[in-house]
Every structure is written in C-alpha cells, then in structure tokens.
Design a protein around this motif. Structure first.
Motif, PDB file in Angstrom:
ATOM      1  N   PHE A 157       1.035  19.560  11.990  1.00 45.23           N
ATOM      2  CA  PHE A 157       1.010  19.046  13.119  1.00 45.23           C
ATOM      3  C   PHE A 157      -0.186  17.833  13.403  1.00 45.23           C
ATOM      4  O   PHE A 157       0.097  16.759  13.749  1.00 45.23           O
ATOM      5  N   SER A 158      -1.501  18.338  12.969  1.00 45.57           N
ATOM      6  CA  SER A 158      -2.318  17.311  13.477  1.00 45.57           C
ATOM      7  C   SER A 158      -2.652  16.096  12.485  1.00 45.57           C
ATOM      8  O   SER A 158      -2.944  14.975  12.743  1.00 45.57           O
ATOM      9  N   ALA A 159      -2.201  16.331  11.128  1.00 49.84           N
ATOM     10  CA  ALA A 159      -2.187  15.218  10.145  1.00 49.84           C
ATOM     11  C   ALA A 159      -1.195  14.081  10.592  1.00 49.84           C
ATOM     12  O   ALA A 159      -1.387  13.092  10.517  1.00 49.84           O
ATOM     13  N   LYS A 160       0.022  14.644  10.959  1.00 54.92           N
ATOM     14  CA  LYS A 160       1.064  13.845  11.295  1.00 54.92           C
ATOM     15  C   LYS A 160       0.610  13.054  12.488  1.00 54.92           C
ATOM     16  O   LYS A 160       0.799  11.854  12.499  1.00 54.92           O
ATOM     17  N   LEU A 161      -0.216  13.323  13.498  1.00 55.92           N
ATOM     18  CA  LEU A 161      -0.531  12.969  14.662  1.00 55.92           C
ATOM     19  C   LEU A 161      -1.646  11.774  14.252  1.00 55.92           C
ATOM     20  O   LEU A 161      -1.857  10.613  14.613  1.00 55.92           O
ATOM     21  N   LEU A 162      -2.680  12.114  13.419  1.00 54.59           N
ATOM     22  CA  LEU A 162      -3.842  11.295  13.040  1.00 54.59           C
ATOM     23  C   LEU A 162      -3.315  10.030  12.224  1.00 54.59           C
ATOM     24  O   LEU A 162      -3.625   9.020  12.773  1.00 54.59           O
ATOM     25  N   LEU A 163      -2.359  10.240  11.222  1.00 56.00           N
ATOM     26  CA  LEU A 163      -2.148   9.194  10.331  1.00 56.00           C
ATOM     27  C   LEU A 163      -1.063   8.419  11.280  1.00 56.00           C
ATOM     28  O   LEU A 163      -1.244   7.107  10.860  1.00 56.00           O
ATOM     29  N   GLY A 164      -0.475   9.065  11.983  1.00 54.69           N
ATOM     30  CA  GLY A 164       0.514   8.229  13.040  1.00 54.69           C
ATOM     31  C   GLY A 164      -0.368   7.340  13.932  1.00 54.69           C
ATOM     32  O   GLY A 164       0.104   6.059  14.031  1.00 54.69           O
ATOM     33  N   PHE A 165      -1.246   7.904  14.371  1.00 48.52           N
ATOM     34  CA  PHE A 165      -2.290   7.024  15.478  1.00 48.52           C
ATOM     35  C   PHE A 165      -3.037   5.884  14.571  1.00 48.52           C
ATOM     36  O   PHE A 165      -2.887   4.650  15.154  1.00 48.52           O
ATOM     37  N   GLY A 166      -3.461   6.212  13.203  1.00 45.51           N
ATOM     38  CA  GLY A 166      -4.152   5.318  12.412  1.00 45.51           C
ATOM     39  C   GLY A 166      -3.007   4.212  12.194  1.00 45.51           C
ATOM     40  O   GLY A 166      -3.501   3.120  12.164  1.00 45.51           O
ATOM     41  N   ILE A 167      -1.800   4.441  11.673  1.00 45.27           N
ATOM     42  CA  ILE A 167      -0.933   3.357  11.366  1.00 45.27           C
ATOM     43  C   ILE A 167      -0.633   2.579  12.623  1.00 45.27           C
ATOM     44  O   ILE A 167      -0.378   1.335  12.550  1.00 45.27           O
ATOM     45  N   VAL A 168      -0.012   3.276  13.753  1.00 47.35           N
ATOM     46  CA  VAL A 168       0.323   2.326  14.786  1.00 47.35           C
ATOM     47  C   VAL A 168      -0.682   1.385  15.266  1.00 47.35           C
ATOM     48  O   VAL A 168      -0.573   0.274  15.889  1.00 47.35           O
ATOM     49  N   PHE A 169      -2.033   1.917  15.359  1.00 46.00           N
ATOM     50  CA  PHE A 169      -3.012   0.837  15.665  1.00 46.00           C
ATOM     51  C   PHE A 169      -3.338  -0.452  14.805  1.00 46.00           C
ATOM     52  O   PHE A 169      -4.089  -1.243  15.085  1.00 46.00           O
ATOM     53  N   GLU A 170      -2.549  -0.420  13.870  1.00 50.64           N
ATOM     54  CA  GLU A 170      -2.544  -1.678  12.974  1.00 50.64           C
ATOM     55  C   GLU A 170      -1.593  -2.692  13.688  1.00 50.64           C
ATOM     56  O   GLU A 170      -1.423  -3.981  12.884  1.00 50.64           O
ATOM     57  N   LEU A 171      -0.814  -2.381  14.728  1.00 54.29           N
ATOM     58  CA  LEU A 171      -0.055  -3.398  15.016  1.00 54.29           C
ATOM     59  C   LEU A 171      -0.766  -4.707  15.457  1.00 54.29           C
ATOM     60  O   LEU A 171       0.212  -5.735  15.026  1.00 54.29           O
ATOM     61  N   PRO A 172      -1.549  -4.722  16.124  1.00 55.00           N
ATOM     62  CA  PRO A 172      -2.381  -6.134  16.635  1.00 55.00           C
ATOM     63  C   PRO A 172      -2.610  -6.972  15.228  1.00 55.00           C
ATOM     64  O   PRO A 172      -2.129  -8.196  15.092  1.00 55.00           O
ATOM     65  N   LEU A 173      -3.038  -6.272  14.262  1.00 58.50           N
ATOM     66  CA  LEU A 173      -3.378  -7.000  13.140  1.00 58.50           C
ATOM     67  C   LEU A 173      -2.244  -7.590  12.323  1.00 58.50           C
ATOM     68  O   LEU A 173      -1.943  -8.570  11.678  1.00 58.50           O
ATOM     69  N   VAL A 174      -1.244  -6.634  12.303  1.00 63.85           N
ATOM     70  CA  VAL A 174       0.068  -7.093  11.492  1.00 63.85           C
ATOM     71  C   VAL A 174       0.761  -8.238  12.060  1.00 63.85           C
ATOM     72  O   VAL A 174       1.204  -9.171  11.731  1.00 63.85           O
ATOM     73  N   ILE A 175       0.884  -8.224  13.489  1.00 65.85           N
ATOM     74  CA  ILE A 175       1.519  -9.158  14.246  1.00 65.85           C
ATOM     75  C   ILE A 175       0.800 -10.588  14.247  1.00 65.85           C
ATOM     76  O   ILE A 175       1.463 -11.466  14.080  1.00 65.85           O
ATOM     77  N   THR A 176      -0.311 -10.279  14.399  1.00 65.43           N
ATOM     78  CA  THR A 176      -1.429 -11.606  14.171  1.00 65.43           C
ATOM     79  C   THR A 176      -1.194 -12.101  12.825  1.00 65.43           C
ATOM     80  O   THR A 176      -0.925 -13.545  12.656  1.00 65.43           O
ATOM     81  N   PHE A 177      -1.080 -11.345  11.804  1.00 61.78           N
ATOM     82  CA  PHE A 177      -0.991 -12.048  10.560  1.00 61.78           C
ATOM     83  C   PHE A 177       0.314 -12.503  10.179  1.00 61.78           C
ATOM     84  O   PHE A 177       0.699 -13.743   9.749  1.00 61.78           O
ATOM     85  N   LEU A 178       1.460 -11.908  10.990  1.00 62.48           N
ATOM     86  CA  LEU A 178       2.664 -12.523  10.802  1.00 62.48           C
ATOM     87  C   LEU A 178       2.783 -13.906  11.339  1.00 62.48           C
ATOM     88  O   LEU A 178       3.478 -14.915  11.174  1.00 62.48           O
ATOM     89  N   ALA A 179       2.141 -14.061  12.425  1.00 61.84           N
ATOM     90  CA  ALA A 179       2.072 -15.183  13.325  1.00 61.84           C
ATOM     91  C   ALA A 179       1.281 -16.333  12.714  1.00 61.84           C
ATOM     92  O   ALA A 179       1.710 -17.240  12.420  1.00 61.84           O
ATOM     93  N   ARG A 180       0.440 -15.794  11.935  1.00 63.34           N
ATOM     94  CA  ARG A 180      -0.486 -16.674  10.982  1.00 63.34           C
ATOM     95  C   ARG A 180       0.601 -17.291   9.998  1.00 63.34           C
ATOM     96  O   ARG A 180       0.260 -18.522   9.646  1.00 63.34           O
ATOM     97  N   LEU A 181       1.391 -16.446   9.494  1.00 65.90           N
ATOM     98  CA  LEU A 181       2.399 -17.008   8.330  1.00 65.90           C
ATOM     99  C   LEU A 181       3.468 -17.812   8.967  1.00 65.90           C
ATOM    100  O   LEU A 181       4.256 -18.126   8.309  1.00 65.90           O
ATOM    101  N   GLY A 182       3.532 -17.784  10.109  1.00 72.60           N
ATOM    102  CA  GLY A 182       4.657 -18.484  10.853  1.00 72.60           C
ATOM    103  C   GLY A 182       5.857 -17.909  10.958  1.00 72.60           C
ATOM    104  O   GLY A 182       7.050 -18.173  11.462  1.00 72.60           O
TER     105      GLY A 182
END
Length: 257
Positions: A157-182
C-alpha cells in the motif's frame, strides 16, 4: 535493407543494453546497501501509521516467511529510490543523441530537477497524504472491530503511494520538456485543461486506494502542477527563432533514437 541501414539500429540496441546493465548494477548496489538497514527503513516507512494507530496496536504478519520477504522488498524498493539519480541519468543519456545541441544543454538541469521532483512527490505522500489517509482508514475501527494491518499489505500500500506520488510530480518537467521539443504548446495545454483535469482525477483514482480523501490529496497537487507546467511551457517552450536556429545550424547526432 543494407548493412549501413542496419548499423545505426544495432548501435541503438548496444547502447540500450549498456544503459540497462548500468541501471541494474546501480539498483543492485542500492539493494545491498539498503538491506543492511532493512529494519530501520521499514520502521521509518510505518512511522506515519504508528502515529495514527492507538497505543498498543502494531503491525502483524500472518505467514512465517512474510516478515523476511517484506524486509527484502523494502530493501529493493529503497534501492531503486537510492539509485534513481543513476536511472534518470541513464534514461536521459539514452535519448540525448536524438536532441539538438541547444536541447542537450538542458539535460543536466533536467536530471537534477527529475530527482528533485520525484523526491518531493514521495515526501509529499509521506508527510501529507499518509497522516490524513491513515486517520481516515483507522476511523472505521470500533470497540468490536480492530484494525490489524499486516506487514505485507502495508508495504504494498505505502510503496504504491510513494512511487505514485514521485512519478506524478514529474508532470511539470515532462510537459515543459515536451514544449521545448515543440510537441505541445501553451495554447494546446490551455485548450485541453478540462480534459487534463479529468485525466488527473482518473489517474488519482487508479494510483490511490478507493477513498475520496486520498484521491483528492493526489489530484489537487496534480492540478497545481499542471498549471505550473503551462508556465514552464511558456518560459522554456520552443520559439520560432529556436526552430530557425536549429534548421540553420545544429543537427541531431546520427545515432538519434
């Protein structure tokens, strides 16, 4: 297809193999290090639950090897987290040959921010979501119904939540990088905001337990992160002059992925 056409693809596979081997070694070293502190790591992991439980309550294990395998999984998950900077570095280095020189300069900041955002998401889950979520779950206990969570169930239960929050917090970085690539633009992100919010709540429902409290605690930060992504896309997104510079000068490496 001649040998010259096949060579770049075989080079990609060879590089991928090297990156994967390095990643596995990093995780293996992280696992060995964390296994030496397996009990302490698990005690840290279950500290939020202990604070929410009544005095005298504790975790149990119902099968003889359960405690051993739980400690083993704790060390493995902790090893992955410990090796995450190496894993992120290997990922970004694998895609680096497919980028322009201007974009390659962003790899070091991206590597740092990837680790920072992942750690920030996991810490948010641990210090904010866990206390609220555990209080909610334990509130159903009565004089005749006593919660007795097992080590195995709690780790999953706890590992799923911790990894899930860690991954979803990458959202701004991923979207910004995609924007940088056009690939995406500020206008696209604004236009599809309502669909993004819908997907955020659906994703939160998948990644969290089936209760409204935990889902909202994940969805609200994600909505805020999406808005931060729009700001990042506006600041760092590809401009028309960037495209012109790339067409005139820097070309991707021949070993692009």
């Amino acid at each position: 297809m001649n040998d010259e056409d096949k060579q770049p693809f075989t080079q990609h596979l060879e590089e991928l193999r090297k990156r994967l081997i390095t990643s596995f070694i990093a995780v293996g070293i992280g696992f060995v290090v964390c296994f030496a502190f397996k009990k302490k790591l698990f005690y840290v992991l279950m500290a939020p639950l202990q604070k929410a439980m009544k005095s005298g309550d504790t975790l149990i294990y119902t099968h003889l090897p359960e405690a051993f395998f739980t400690y083993l999984k704790t060390a493995f998950i902790s090893g992955i987290i410990l090796a995450s900077p190496v894993l992120l570095y290997q990922f970004w280095m694998f895609i680096a040959p497919g980028l322009y020189d201007r974009e390659k300069k962003l790899l070091i900041p991206i590597l740092f921010l990837s680790t920072l955002f992942f750690t920030g998401g996991a810490l948010f889950g641990y210090f904010v979501v866990f206390p609220w979520g555990f209080k909610f779950f334990l509130s159903f206990a009565t004089d005749t119904i006593r919660p007795m969570p097992s080590m195995k169930e709690y780790l999953g239960f706890s590992a799923k939540l911790l990894l899930g929050f860690g991954i979803v917090f990458e959202l701004p970085l991923v979207i910004t990088f995609l924007a940088r690539l056009g690939i995406v633009s500020v206008e696209f992100l604004k236009k599809n905001r309502k669909y993004a919010i819908l997907l955020i709540f659906v994703g939160a429902a998948v990644l969290t337990p089936p209760d409204v409290v935990t889902q909202v605690l994940m969805a609200l930060p994600l909505i805020l992160l999406y808005e931060i992504s729009i700001i990042g896309a506006r600041i760092f997104g590809k401009k028309s002059d960037d495209t012109q510079d790339e067409n005139e000068g820097a070309e991707p490496d021949s070993g692009s992925h």
